[in-house]
Design an enzyme around this catalytic site. Structure first.
Site, PDB file in Angstrom:
ATOM      1  N   HIS A 114       0.860  -1.187   0.000  1.00 33.45           N
ATOM      2  CA  HIS A 114       0.000   0.000   0.000  1.00 33.45           C
ATOM      3  C   HIS A 114       0.894   1.235   0.000  1.00 33.45           C
ATOM      4  CE1 HIS A 114      -3.527   2.406   0.659  1.00 33.45           C
ATOM      5  NE2 HIS A 114      -2.908   3.037   1.632  1.00 33.45           N
ATOM      6  N   ASP A 150      -6.693  -2.341   4.110  1.00 33.40           N
ATOM      7  CA  ASP A 150      -5.365  -1.811   4.445  1.00 33.40           C
ATOM      8  C   ASP A 150      -5.126  -1.790   5.953  1.00 33.40           C
ATOM      9  OD1 ASP A 150      -4.658  -1.393   1.748  1.00 33.40           O
ATOM     10  OD2 ASP A 150      -5.728   0.507   1.722  1.00 33.40           O
TER      11      ASP A 150
HETATM   12  N1  NHR Z   1      -9.307  -6.168   0.528  1.00 27.20           N
HETATM   13  C1  NHR Z   1      -9.326  -6.305   1.857  1.00 27.20           C
HETATM   14  N2  NHR Z   1     -10.365  -6.917   2.381  1.00 27.20           N
HETATM   15  N3  NHR Z   1      -8.335  -5.868   2.664  1.00 27.20           N
HETATM   16  C2  NHR Z   1      -7.317  -5.199   2.128  1.00 27.20           C
HETATM   17  O1  NHR Z   1      -6.359  -4.769   2.945  1.00 27.20           O
HETATM   18  C3  NHR Z   1      -7.246  -4.970   0.725  1.00 27.20           C
HETATM   19  C4  NHR Z   1      -8.285  -5.485  -0.056  1.00 27.20           C
HETATM   20  C5  NHR Z   1      -8.290  -5.298  -1.434  1.00 27.20           C
HETATM   21  C6  NHR Z   1      -7.312  -4.551  -2.030  1.00 27.20           C
HETATM   22  C7  NHR Z   1      -5.354  -3.030  -1.908  1.00 27.20           C
HETATM   23  C8  NHR Z   1      -5.755  -1.583  -1.473  1.00 27.20           C
HETATM   24  C9  NHR Z   1      -4.572  -0.628  -1.543  1.00 27.20           C
HETATM   25  O2  NHR Z   1      -3.435  -1.053  -1.298  1.00 27.20           O
HETATM   26  C10 NHR Z   1      -6.296  -3.989  -1.257  1.00 27.20           C
HETATM   27  C11 NHR Z   1      -6.250  -4.210   0.120  1.00 27.20           C
HETATM   28  C12 NHR Z   1      -8.757  -1.000  -3.700  1.00 27.20           C
HETATM   29  C13 NHR Z   1      -9.465  -0.051  -2.995  1.00 27.20           C
HETATM   30  C14 NHR Z   1     -10.803   0.456  -3.495  1.00 27.20           C
HETATM   31  O3  NHR Z   1     -11.388   1.352  -2.919  1.00 27.20           O
HETATM   32  C15 NHR Z   1      -8.935   0.387  -1.801  1.00 27.20           C
HETATM   33  C16 NHR Z   1      -7.739  -0.115  -1.337  1.00 27.20           C
HETATM   34  C17 NHR Z   1      -7.035  -1.065  -2.051  1.00 27.20           C
HETATM   35  C18 NHR Z   1      -7.550  -1.497  -3.237  1.00 27.20           C
HETATM   36  N4  NHR Z   1     -11.360  -0.138  -4.586  1.00 27.20           N
HETATM   37  C19 NHR Z   1     -12.653   0.196  -5.194  1.00 27.20           C
HETATM   38  C20 NHR Z   1     -13.686  -0.912  -4.962  1.00 27.20           C
HETATM   39  O4  NHR Z   1     -14.879  -0.559  -4.983  1.00 27.20           O
HETATM   40  C21 NHR Z   1     -12.541   0.341  -6.698  1.00 27.20           C
HETATM   41  C22 NHR Z   1     -11.546   1.394  -7.077  1.00 27.20           C
HETATM   42  C23 NHR Z   1     -11.164   1.326  -8.551  1.00 27.20           C
HETATM   43  O5  NHR Z   1     -11.518   0.362  -9.255  1.00 27.20           O
HETATM   44  O6  NHR Z   1     -10.429   2.230  -8.972  1.00 27.20           O
HETATM   45  O7  NHR Z   1     -13.313  -2.104  -4.819  1.00 27.20           O
HETATM   46  O8  NHR Z   1      -4.775   0.579  -1.753  1.00 27.20           O
HETATM   47  C1  GAR Z   2       1.496   0.869  -6.603  1.00 25.87           C
HETATM   48  O1  GAR Z   2       1.960   2.127  -6.170  1.00 25.87           O
HETATM   49  C2  GAR Z   2       0.764   0.185  -5.470  1.00 25.87           C
HETATM   50  O2  GAR Z   2       1.330   0.426  -4.207  1.00 25.87           O
HETATM   51  C3  GAR Z   2      -0.571   0.845  -5.574  1.00 25.87           C
HETATM   52  O3  GAR Z   2      -0.821   1.021  -6.957  1.00 25.87           O
HETATM   53  C4  GAR Z   2       0.407   1.044  -7.666  1.00 25.87           C
HETATM   54  C5  GAR Z   2       0.398  -0.086  -8.655  1.00 25.87           C
HETATM   55  O4  GAR Z   2       1.438   0.047  -9.554  1.00 25.87           O
HETATM   56  N1  GAR Z   2      -1.580   0.013  -5.021  1.00 25.87           N
HETATM   57  C6  GAR Z   2      -2.755   0.485  -4.694  1.00 25.87           C
HETATM   58  O5  GAR Z   2      -3.012   1.672  -4.692  1.00 25.87           O
HETATM   59  C7  GAR Z   2      -3.727  -0.598  -4.338  1.00 25.87           C
HETATM   60  N2  GAR Z   2      -5.003  -0.004  -4.143  1.00 25.87           N
HETATM   61  P1  GAR Z   2       1.886  -1.158 -10.476  1.00 25.87           P
HETATM   62  O6  GAR Z   2       0.625  -1.701 -11.154  1.00 25.87           O
HETATM   63  O7  GAR Z   2       2.808  -0.554 -11.452  1.00 25.87           O
HETATM   64  O8  GAR Z   2       2.522  -2.190  -9.588  1.00 25.87           O
END
Ligand code: NHR
Ligand code: GAR
Length: 219
Positions: A114, A150
Protein backbone atom coordinates in the site's frame (compact mmCIF):
# COMPACT_ATOMS: atom_id res chain seq x y z
CA UNK A 1 20.61 -33.74 -4.54
CA UNK A 2 16.91 -33.74 -5.23
CA UNK A 3 15.48 -30.62 -6.83
CA UNK A 4 13.11 -29.01 -4.35
CA UNK A 5 9.98 -27.45 -5.82
CA UNK A 6 10.23 -23.67 -5.63
CA UNK A 7 7.52 -21.87 -3.65
CA UNK A 8 4.68 -20.81 -5.92
CA UNK A 9 3.49 -17.21 -6.15
CA UNK A 10 0.21 -15.95 -7.56
CA UNK A 11 0.20 -12.22 -8.32
CA UNK A 12 -3.05 -10.24 -8.60
CA UNK A 13 -2.95 -6.99 -10.56
CA UNK A 14 -5.36 -4.45 -12.02
CA UNK A 15 -3.15 -2.19 -14.13
CA UNK A 16 0.37 -1.43 -15.18
CA UNK A 17 2.06 -4.16 -13.19
CA UNK A 18 5.41 -2.58 -12.36
CA UNK A 19 5.50 -4.34 -8.98
CA UNK A 20 4.68 -7.61 -10.78
CA UNK A 21 7.63 -6.95 -13.13
CA UNK A 22 9.88 -6.49 -10.10
CA UNK A 23 8.84 -9.99 -8.96
CA UNK A 24 9.46 -11.41 -12.43
CA UNK A 25 12.99 -9.95 -12.31
CA UNK A 26 13.94 -11.33 -8.90
CA UNK A 27 12.46 -14.77 -9.63
CA UNK A 28 14.41 -14.93 -12.89
CA UNK A 29 17.69 -13.79 -11.38
CA UNK A 30 17.36 -16.25 -8.51
CA UNK A 31 17.39 -13.43 -5.93
CA UNK A 32 14.00 -14.78 -4.84
CA UNK A 33 13.68 -18.56 -4.69
CA UNK A 34 10.14 -18.70 -6.05
CA UNK A 35 8.24 -19.22 -9.26
CA UNK A 36 5.29 -17.20 -10.51
CA UNK A 37 2.56 -19.76 -11.13
CA UNK A 38 -0.05 -17.27 -12.33
CA UNK A 39 -0.67 -13.58 -12.89
CA UNK A 40 -4.37 -12.78 -12.62
CA UNK A 41 -6.29 -9.56 -13.17
CA UNK A 42 -9.84 -8.41 -12.57
CA UNK A 43 -9.31 -6.18 -15.59
CA UNK A 44 -8.87 -8.09 -18.87
CA UNK A 45 -7.22 -5.01 -20.40
CA UNK A 46 -4.58 -4.57 -17.70
CA UNK A 47 -1.26 -3.71 -19.35
CA UNK A 48 0.49 -5.96 -16.84
CA UNK A 49 -1.29 -9.07 -18.16
CA UNK A 50 0.29 -8.64 -21.59
CA UNK A 51 3.70 -8.05 -19.98
CA UNK A 52 3.39 -11.25 -17.94
CA UNK A 53 2.35 -13.23 -21.01
CA UNK A 54 5.37 -11.84 -22.91
CA UNK A 55 7.54 -13.09 -20.07
CA UNK A 56 6.09 -16.58 -20.57
CA UNK A 57 4.00 -16.59 -17.41
CA UNK A 58 0.51 -18.06 -17.23
CA UNK A 59 -2.13 -15.34 -17.07
CA UNK A 60 -5.87 -15.20 -16.42
CA UNK A 61 -8.59 -12.59 -16.16
CA UNK A 62 -11.61 -12.82 -13.89
CA UNK A 63 -13.66 -9.76 -14.79
CA UNK A 64 -15.52 -8.37 -11.78
CA UNK A 65 -18.11 -6.91 -14.15
CA UNK A 66 -19.27 -10.45 -14.96
CA UNK A 67 -20.44 -11.05 -11.37
CA UNK A 68 -23.53 -9.75 -9.61
CA UNK A 69 -21.87 -9.33 -6.20
CA UNK A 70 -18.45 -8.96 -4.59
CA UNK A 71 -18.91 -12.39 -3.01
CA UNK A 72 -19.68 -14.04 -6.35
CA UNK A 73 -16.60 -12.42 -7.90
CA UNK A 74 -14.48 -13.46 -4.93
CA UNK A 75 -15.70 -17.07 -5.21
CA UNK A 76 -14.65 -17.21 -8.85
CA UNK A 77 -11.32 -15.57 -8.02
CA UNK A 78 -10.75 -18.08 -5.20
CA UNK A 79 -11.31 -21.02 -7.53
CA UNK A 80 -8.89 -19.75 -10.12
CA UNK A 81 -6.19 -18.90 -7.58
CA UNK A 82 -6.60 -22.22 -5.69
CA UNK A 83 -6.10 -24.08 -8.97
CA UNK A 84 -2.62 -22.57 -9.19
CA UNK A 85 -1.73 -24.02 -5.75
CA UNK A 86 -0.03 -20.91 -4.37
CA UNK A 87 2.21 -20.80 -1.33
CA UNK A 88 1.89 -17.01 -1.31
CA UNK A 89 -0.62 -14.63 -2.93
CA UNK A 90 0.60 -11.13 -3.80
CA UNK A 91 -1.72 -8.14 -4.37
CA UNK A 92 0.26 -5.75 -6.60
CA UNK A 93 -1.85 -2.76 -7.55
CA UNK A 94 -4.98 -4.88 -7.24
CA UNK A 95 -7.89 -2.47 -7.05
CA UNK A 96 -10.91 -4.50 -5.90
CA UNK A 97 -11.83 -4.64 -2.24
CA UNK A 98 -11.92 -8.31 -1.20
CA UNK A 99 -14.45 -10.03 1.05
CA UNK A 100 -13.79 -12.90 3.47
CA UNK A 101 -14.90 -15.26 0.69
CA UNK A 102 -11.46 -14.70 -0.87
CA UNK A 103 -9.44 -13.71 2.18
CA UNK A 104 -10.31 -16.67 4.43
CA UNK A 105 -8.90 -19.43 2.18
CA UNK A 106 -5.60 -17.52 1.85
CA UNK A 107 -5.39 -16.06 5.37
CA UNK A 108 -1.79 -15.81 6.51
CA UNK A 109 -0.38 -16.14 2.99
CA UNK A 110 -1.91 -13.04 1.37
CA UNK A 111 0.14 -9.82 1.12
CA UNK A 112 -0.51 -6.31 -0.20
CA UNK A 113 1.67 -3.29 -0.81
CA UNK A 114 0.00 0.00 0.00
CA UNK A 115 1.50 3.35 -1.04
CA UNK A 116 1.33 5.12 2.33
CA UNK A 117 2.87 5.00 5.78
CA UNK A 118 0.17 2.81 7.30
CA UNK A 119 -1.73 3.21 9.56
CA UNK A 120 -1.97 6.61 7.80
CA UNK A 121 -4.12 6.84 4.67
CA UNK A 122 -5.75 3.49 4.05
CA UNK A 123 -7.78 3.47 0.82
CA UNK A 124 -7.23 5.49 -2.31
CA UNK A 125 -5.39 8.71 -3.38
CA UNK A 126 -2.72 8.31 -0.71
CA UNK A 127 -0.11 10.63 -2.21
CA UNK A 128 -2.50 13.54 -2.68
CA UNK A 129 -3.77 13.06 0.88
CA UNK A 130 -0.21 13.15 2.28
CA UNK A 131 0.51 16.33 0.30
CA UNK A 132 -2.77 17.97 1.36
CA UNK A 133 -1.99 17.20 5.01
CA UNK A 134 1.39 18.92 4.73
CA UNK A 135 3.27 15.73 5.68
CA UNK A 136 7.06 15.79 5.41
CA UNK A 137 7.38 12.11 4.58
CA UNK A 138 5.53 9.44 2.66
CA UNK A 139 6.25 5.84 1.77
CA UNK A 140 4.89 2.35 1.26
CA UNK A 141 3.96 -0.54 3.52
CA UNK A 142 3.78 -4.29 2.87
CA UNK A 143 1.13 -5.88 5.07
CA UNK A 144 -0.86 -9.05 5.58
CA UNK A 145 -4.33 -8.71 4.10
CA UNK A 146 -7.30 -9.07 6.45
CA UNK A 147 -10.95 -8.12 5.83
CA UNK A 148 -10.21 -4.63 7.18
CA UNK A 149 -9.10 -2.54 4.19
CA UNK A 150 -5.36 -1.81 4.44
CA UNK A 151 -5.76 -2.65 8.14
CA UNK A 152 -3.92 -5.98 8.31
CA UNK A 153 -0.65 -6.23 10.27
CA UNK A 154 2.28 -4.40 8.59
CA UNK A 155 5.48 -6.33 7.81
CA UNK A 156 7.83 -3.85 6.16
CA UNK A 157 7.73 -0.11 5.57
CA UNK A 158 10.05 2.37 3.84
CA UNK A 159 9.86 6.14 4.30
CA UNK A 160 10.91 8.78 1.78
CA UNK A 161 10.97 12.57 2.13
CA UNK A 162 8.30 14.78 0.59
CA UNK A 163 10.26 17.49 -1.29
CA UNK A 164 9.15 21.09 -1.88
CA UNK A 165 7.35 21.26 -5.21
CA UNK A 166 6.23 17.62 -5.14
CA UNK A 167 2.92 16.75 -6.73
CA UNK A 168 1.15 13.38 -6.52
CA UNK A 169 3.07 12.14 -9.58
CA UNK A 170 6.57 13.09 -8.45
CA UNK A 171 5.86 11.66 -5.02
CA UNK A 172 4.40 8.45 -6.45
CA UNK A 173 7.53 8.01 -8.58
CA UNK A 174 9.81 8.35 -5.52
CA UNK A 175 7.68 5.87 -3.56
CA UNK A 176 7.28 3.21 -6.25
CA UNK A 177 11.05 2.86 -6.72
CA UNK A 178 11.13 1.70 -3.12
CA UNK A 179 8.08 -0.55 -3.56
CA UNK A 180 10.01 -2.46 -6.20
CA UNK A 181 12.54 -3.77 -3.71
CA UNK A 182 10.65 -3.88 -0.40
CA UNK A 183 7.88 -6.08 -1.78
CA UNK A 184 10.21 -8.86 -2.98
CA UNK A 185 12.14 -8.47 0.29
CA UNK A 186 9.01 -9.03 2.39
CA UNK A 187 8.08 -12.00 0.18
CA UNK A 188 11.56 -13.44 0.79
CA UNK A 189 11.04 -13.17 4.56
CA UNK A 190 7.75 -15.03 4.18
CA UNK A 191 9.22 -17.77 1.97
CA UNK A 192 12.14 -18.24 4.35
CA UNK A 193 9.66 -18.70 7.19
CA UNK A 194 10.91 -15.59 8.99
CA UNK A 195 7.59 -13.75 8.95
CA UNK A 196 4.15 -15.03 9.83
CA UNK A 197 0.72 -13.83 10.78
CA UNK A 198 -0.23 -14.57 14.39
CA UNK A 199 -3.14 -13.59 16.63
CA UNK A 200 -0.94 -10.81 18.06
CA UNK A 201 0.07 -9.40 14.67
CA UNK A 202 2.87 -9.96 12.18
CA UNK A 203 5.90 -11.71 13.63
CA UNK A 204 9.45 -11.36 12.24
CA UNK A 205 12.18 -13.66 13.57
CA UNK A 206 10.00 -14.42 16.59
CA UNK A 207 9.25 -10.78 17.47
CA UNK A 208 5.84 -9.16 17.08
CA UNK A 209 6.14 -6.11 14.82
CA UNK A 210 4.53 -2.77 15.66
CA UNK A 211 1.95 -0.82 13.66
CA UNK A 212 4.53 0.23 11.02
CA UNK A 213 6.19 -3.15 10.65
CA UNK A 214 9.97 -3.31 10.21
CA UNK A 215 11.11 0.11 8.98
CA UNK A 216 14.01 0.08 6.50
CA UNK A 217 15.89 3.00 4.99
CA UNK A 218 15.25 3.80 1.33
CA UNK A 219 17.84 2.61 -1.16
N1 NHR B 1 -9.31 -6.17 0.53
C1 NHR B 1 -9.33 -6.31 1.86
N2 NHR B 1 -10.36 -6.92 2.38
N3 NHR B 1 -8.33 -5.87 2.66
C2 NHR B 1 -7.32 -5.20 2.13
O1 NHR B 1 -6.36 -4.77 2.95
C3 NHR B 1 -7.25 -4.97 0.72
C4 NHR B 1 -8.28 -5.48 -0.06
C5 NHR B 1 -8.29 -5.30 -1.43
C6 NHR B 1 -7.31 -4.55 -2.03
C7 NHR B 1 -5.35 -3.03 -1.91
C8 NHR B 1 -5.75 -1.58 -1.47
C9 NHR B 1 -4.57 -0.63 -1.54
O2 NHR B 1 -3.43 -1.05 -1.30
C10 NHR B 1 -6.30 -3.99 -1.26
C11 NHR B 1 -6.25 -4.21 0.12
C12 NHR B 1 -8.76 -1.00 -3.70
C13 NHR B 1 -9.47 -0.05 -2.99
C14 NHR B 1 -10.80 0.46 -3.50
O3 NHR B 1 -11.39 1.35 -2.92
C15 NHR B 1 -8.94 0.39 -1.80
C16 NHR B 1 -7.74 -0.12 -1.34
C17 NHR B 1 -7.04 -1.06 -2.05
C18 NHR B 1 -7.55 -1.50 -3.24
N4 NHR B 1 -11.36 -0.14 -4.59
C19 NHR B 1 -12.65 0.20 -5.19
C20 NHR B 1 -13.69 -0.91 -4.96
O4 NHR B 1 -14.88 -0.56 -4.98
C21 NHR B 1 -12.54 0.34 -6.70
C22 NHR B 1 -11.55 1.39 -7.08
C23 NHR B 1 -11.16 1.33 -8.55
O5 NHR B 1 -11.52 0.36 -9.25
O6 NHR B 1 -10.43 2.23 -8.97
O7 NHR B 1 -13.31 -2.10 -4.82
O8 NHR B 1 -4.78 0.58 -1.75
C1 GAR C 1 1.50 0.87 -6.60
O1 GAR C 1 1.96 2.13 -6.17
C2 GAR C 1 0.76 0.19 -5.47
O2 GAR C 1 1.33 0.43 -4.21
C3 GAR C 1 -0.57 0.84 -5.57
O3 GAR C 1 -0.82 1.02 -6.96
C4 GAR C 1 0.41 1.04 -7.67
C5 GAR C 1 0.40 -0.09 -8.65
O4 GAR C 1 1.44 0.05 -9.55
N1 GAR C 1 -1.58 0.01 -5.02
C6 GAR C 1 -2.75 0.49 -4.69
O5 GAR C 1 -3.01 1.67 -4.69
C7 GAR C 1 -3.73 -0.60 -4.34
N2 GAR C 1 -5.00 0.00 -4.14
P1 GAR C 1 1.89 -1.16 -10.48
O6 GAR C 1 0.63 -1.70 -11.15
O7 GAR C 1 2.81 -0.55 -11.45
O8 GAR C 1 2.52 -2.19 -9.59
Amino acid sequence: MTAEARPRLVILISGRGSNMLAFIDVCRSGELNAEIALVLSNNPDAAGLALAAEAGIETAAVNHRDYHSREAFDAALTQRVQAAEPDLVILAGFMRILTPVFISPFAGRLLNIHPSLLPKYPGLHTHQRALDAGDTEAGATVHFVTPELDGGPPILQVRVPIEPGDDADTLAARVIRQEHWIYPEAARWFIEGRVKLTQAGAELDGQILDQSGQVLAPR
